[in-house]
Write an enzyme that holds these catalytic residues in place. Sequence first.
Site, PDB file in Angstrom:
ATOM      1  CE  LYS A 196     -19.845  -7.893  20.434  1.00 51.56           C
ATOM      2  NZ  LYS A 196     -19.239  -7.042  21.492  1.00 51.56           N
ATOM      3  NE  ARG A 243     -12.397   8.719  28.032  1.00 53.28           N
ATOM      4  CZ  ARG A 243     -12.941   8.983  29.215  1.00 53.28           C
ATOM      5  NH1 ARG A 243     -13.149   8.011  30.083  1.00 53.28           N
ATOM      6  NH2 ARG A 243     -13.287  10.203  29.542  1.00 53.28           N
ATOM      7  NE  ARG A 256      -3.961   6.513 -13.809  1.00 50.94           N
ATOM      8  CZ  ARG A 256      -4.650   6.930 -14.878  1.00 50.94           C
ATOM      9  NH1 ARG A 256      -5.741   7.655 -14.715  1.00 50.94           N
ATOM     10  NH2 ARG A 256      -4.256   6.614 -16.091  1.00 50.94           N
ATOM     11  CG  HIS A 257       1.865   5.587 -14.022  1.00 55.02           C
ATOM     12  ND1 HIS A 257       1.644   6.427 -15.088  1.00 55.02           N
ATOM     13  CD2 HIS A 257       0.995   4.560 -14.175  1.00 55.02           C
ATOM     14  CE1 HIS A 257       0.697   5.925 -15.864  1.00 55.02           C
ATOM     15  NE2 HIS A 257       0.277   4.790 -15.334  1.00 55.02           N
ATOM     16  CG  ASN A 288      -0.903   7.818 -19.235  1.00 61.89           C
ATOM     17  OD1 ASN A 288      -0.263   7.964 -18.207  1.00 61.89           O
ATOM     18  ND2 ASN A 288      -1.743   6.796 -19.410  1.00 61.89           N
ATOM     19  NE  ARG A 310       1.843   2.689 -17.259  1.00 61.53           N
ATOM     20  CZ  ARG A 310       1.812   1.504 -17.839  1.00 61.53           C
ATOM     21  NH1 ARG A 310       2.906   0.984 -18.371  1.00 61.53           N
ATOM     22  NH2 ARG A 310       0.679   0.805 -17.880  1.00 61.53           N
ATOM     23  CD  GLU A 370      -3.756  -0.529 -15.578  1.00 64.49           C
ATOM     24  OE1 GLU A 370      -4.127  -1.262 -14.637  1.00 64.49           O
ATOM     25  OE2 GLU A 370      -4.252   0.590 -15.787  1.00 64.49           O
ATOM     26  CE1 TYR A 373      -9.519   1.765 -23.237  1.00 67.42           C
ATOM     27  CE2 TYR A 373      -8.761   4.021 -23.008  1.00 67.42           C
ATOM     28  CZ  TYR A 373      -8.942   2.753 -22.478  1.00 67.42           C
ATOM     29  OH  TYR A 373      -8.556   2.486 -21.194  1.00 67.42           O
ATOM     30  CE1 TYR A 427     -14.247   1.256 -27.701  1.00 62.68           C
ATOM     31  CE2 TYR A 427     -16.591   0.995 -28.146  1.00 62.68           C
ATOM     32  CZ  TYR A 427     -15.530   1.768 -27.724  1.00 62.68           C
ATOM     33  OH  TYR A 427     -15.745   3.058 -27.307  1.00 62.68           O
ATOM     34  CE  LYS A 437     -13.448   0.029 -18.174  1.00 57.79           C
ATOM     35  NZ  LYS A 437     -13.406   1.475 -18.103  1.00 57.79           N
ATOM     36  CG  HIS A 441      -0.324   0.618 -13.502  1.00 55.72           C
ATOM     37  ND1 HIS A 441       0.471   1.158 -14.478  1.00 55.72           N
ATOM     38  CD2 HIS A 441       0.486  -0.164 -12.738  1.00 55.72           C
ATOM     39  CE1 HIS A 441       1.708   0.703 -14.340  1.00 55.72           C
ATOM     40  NE2 HIS A 441       1.737  -0.106 -13.284  1.00 55.72           N
ATOM     41  CB  VAL A 469      -3.740  -1.826 -10.268  1.00 56.39           C
ATOM     42  CG1 VAL A 469      -3.138  -1.982  -8.902  1.00 56.39           C
ATOM     43  CG2 VAL A 469      -3.378  -2.998 -11.162  1.00 56.39           C
ATOM     44  CG  LEU A 470      -3.865   2.823  -8.116  1.00 54.95           C
ATOM     45  CD1 LEU A 470      -3.299   4.160  -8.553  1.00 54.95           C
ATOM     46  CD2 LEU A 470      -3.461   2.546  -6.667  1.00 54.95           C
TER      47      LEU A 470
HETATM   48  O1  F6P Z   1      -4.994   4.346 -20.103  1.00 60.02           O
HETATM   49  C1  F6P Z   1      -4.228   4.059 -18.992  1.00 60.02           C
HETATM   50  C2  F6P Z   1      -4.502   2.668 -18.471  1.00 60.02           C
HETATM   51  O2  F6P Z   1      -3.750   2.475 -17.306  1.00 60.02           O
HETATM   52  C3  F6P Z   1      -4.230   1.544 -19.467  1.00 60.02           C
HETATM   53  O3  F6P Z   1      -2.909   1.094 -19.482  1.00 60.02           O
HETATM   54  C4  F6P Z   1      -5.195   0.486 -19.017  1.00 60.02           C
HETATM   55  O4  F6P Z   1      -5.444  -0.491 -20.003  1.00 60.02           O
HETATM   56  C5  F6P Z   1      -6.384   1.327 -18.691  1.00 60.02           C
HETATM   57  O5  F6P Z   1      -5.894   2.527 -18.141  1.00 60.02           O
HETATM   58  C6  F6P Z   1      -7.326   0.711 -17.715  1.00 60.02           C
HETATM   59  O6  F6P Z   1      -8.495   1.473 -17.666  1.00 60.02           O
HETATM   60  P1  F6P Z   1      -9.819   0.954 -18.396  1.00 60.02           P
HETATM   61  O7  F6P Z   1     -10.148  -0.312 -17.698  1.00 60.02           O
HETATM   62  O8  F6P Z   1     -10.831   2.036 -18.155  1.00 60.02           O
HETATM   63  O9  F6P Z   1      -9.554   0.718 -19.857  1.00 60.02           O
END
Ligand code: F6P
Length: 725
Positions: free
Chosen positions: A328, A444, A530-531, A537, A582, A603, A614, A625, A632, A669, A672-673
């Site tokens: 449970k 156990r 990640r790739h 990058n 990638r 991604e 950025y 930005y 975020k 990516h 995602v990760l």
């Molecule tokens: O810079 C690598 C990357 O995978 C980008 O393609 C993506 O936009 C970014 O990281 C995501 O990270 P953040 O949300 O911190 O911008």
Amino acid sequence: MATAASSGGVPDHLFVSVKLESPRLAALVFAPHLFGSHPVAGSWDPSKALPMERVAASIWELSCVLPSQHETLDFKLVLKPKGDSSECIVEEGPNRQLCCGSNKVEMTGAVFKLSEKDELECKVWVETEMLSPFDLAASWRAHQENLQPSKVRGTYDVVMNAETESRTKNGFASGLELDLEKYVVPTPNMGAGVVYAANLTENPRSLLDHGVSSNNDTTKGTLQNLIKGDDAPPNHYANTEKGVDGRHAPSQEEPRAVFVDRGVGSPRLSRPTNETISMGNIKQEFEAKGMPAAEGAVAAAAVADQMYGPKEDRKLVIVLVGLPARGKTFTAAKLTRYLRWLGHETKHFNVGKYRRLKHGTSQTADFFRGDNKEGVEARNEVAALAMEDMLSWMVEGGQVGICDATNSTRSRRNMLMKMAEGKCKIIFVETICNDQDVLERNIRLKVQQSPDYAEQTDFEAGVRDFKERLAYYEKVYEPVEEGSYIKMIDMVSGNGGQLQINDISGYLPGRIVFFLVNCHLTPRPILLTRHGESLDNVRGRIGGDSSLSEAGGVYSRKLASFVEKRLKSERTASIWTSTLQRTILTAHPIIGFPKIQWRALDEINAGVCDGMTYDEVKKNKPEEYESRRKDKLRYRYPRGESYLDVIQRLEPVIIELERQRAPVVVIAHQAVLRALYAYFADKPLEEVPKIEIPLHTIIEIQMGVSGVEEKRYKLMDAVNPTAEI
Ligand code: F6P
């Protein structure tokens, strides 16, 4: 040849096997090939025709997996001189066609004109089978004889890569030490080792606020009322013992005219018709009620469901039911993590924790005897305290409370239902386990981990005491037959079992059922990475679909070597990538495991900012930005996605990861990760966009009976960390 989607939105695939038979073939200098209208089959270019393999003395075969959305495949068989593609002999007659669906057909024989006077006749069979990527992954050993080399892009979504010779070609001597422990680095986010899940549950605020004493009688009066039904206190605590059918009685303060008992967030709940609805209204109401942070589908369902149902249906209490050692707490912890990750305010209240705080940890089995009046009272008391805390928390904005206790008698459950009446919806989740091996293991494990036995130096004596406790519970146990319930019978092993549901509907209960069906206890690792470093990058560009840098290529080979070593003793495993090159390129050198491309693993979509650095975003789109910097998690790139969007689309991936019983390597990516990792590490949503997921590092998540453990392996330095927003 479109096919229906299956397996969590991942389309099925067409597994194709073409066989050609002739005893004469072996003696010829020609090798049979197949070519046809689809790029997989070489787009009618004989030099790109796919070679068939000799699988028996006179039989040649070609098998491959075709993605779901391809045109009908016209093909022909062709004989090519071995080691030379100059003079091909294409079979006579019209093109052949590959039909969709699962079937095995003998086609018209193939006739090849070897010379003016010499014709070669062969028998031809074609077998096609629709498979989900997961069936394919699970049964990859069975298809081993039919393996095909991996193609990088635009061809297979699922591939079986058996290029054994490429082990050397790809430089498997990639400088990776045999001893993988050498690559282990500290885990910044999750402590190593297993923590007893019940200890992580809510702190008993009622006990902590009022001070704790085992002789504290302040709550006893109320409790007796709750159990016996005398002098019902104002908030509907009343006797429910006598013949209650388990349904909530209408309360005085809240007329039930609009109540349609379909569970939390039912889309079919009635609402007053004279009220006009606008998105503005919904948003305001949504915000005012402190609804969860979930977006996209979840938010839509939550808004639509929760705004119009009766008040008590906007809150859900999952009451666990079951004898001790039935998993449970494990179920409660998993469900809590999942619902929180989806953005629902969820808390896990463990009654054992309340009991230990109020009565200490040294209670023997006797305390749990059904005819021990004081013991029963004390246990009901702490259950009610946990429920009270849960209800107070719900008033403050909590959405789903999980009440983790045996709740194994009808009178106890009636007490909880009375307490919840008019405030929230109750669903019982009963776990039943008849498998003696699983039980013995759980018992156990419990004695090993539970603070109840922390001071017991004789482990076997602890086991005996716990078994005695269990027998007392068994004597008075009443399976759930009342109210809304989900009964899981022998489901923990993930090998079948039964799920019974009663009176369950609505968005959230539906998700809960789906989740529970897919959970099991089979231990297996999940490797997240990640790739390898990509060209984008290196340039500091976000998004895009660039290929790997040189360092990224080196990582892909190191990763392949790592996977080979780490999973060498596993019977099966699968490699999941996104559809971006990638990740596919990073997976490419991995041999011997099926690879599955998931669009859901792509991604985060940076929309109008895709391809920018950025700095460029800051310079050219300062408002964007700034908005992203401020929030975020929720910020959505124009024409792109937010982190919350990413979490929503990853839900089928999580369900599938839960369902899998073999190891999975996920190559994806950063964003995602972060989202996937947050699920396993139970990180609050707000932290997701900041989670550290370095390049060239593998995060191993070990899923097991006692929870989730993490280990990190750094295979090489990440050369170009990108400064983020
Ligand atoms: O810079 C690598 C990357 O995978 C980008 O393609 C993506 O936009 C970014 O990281 C995501 O990270 P953040 O949300 O911190 O911008």
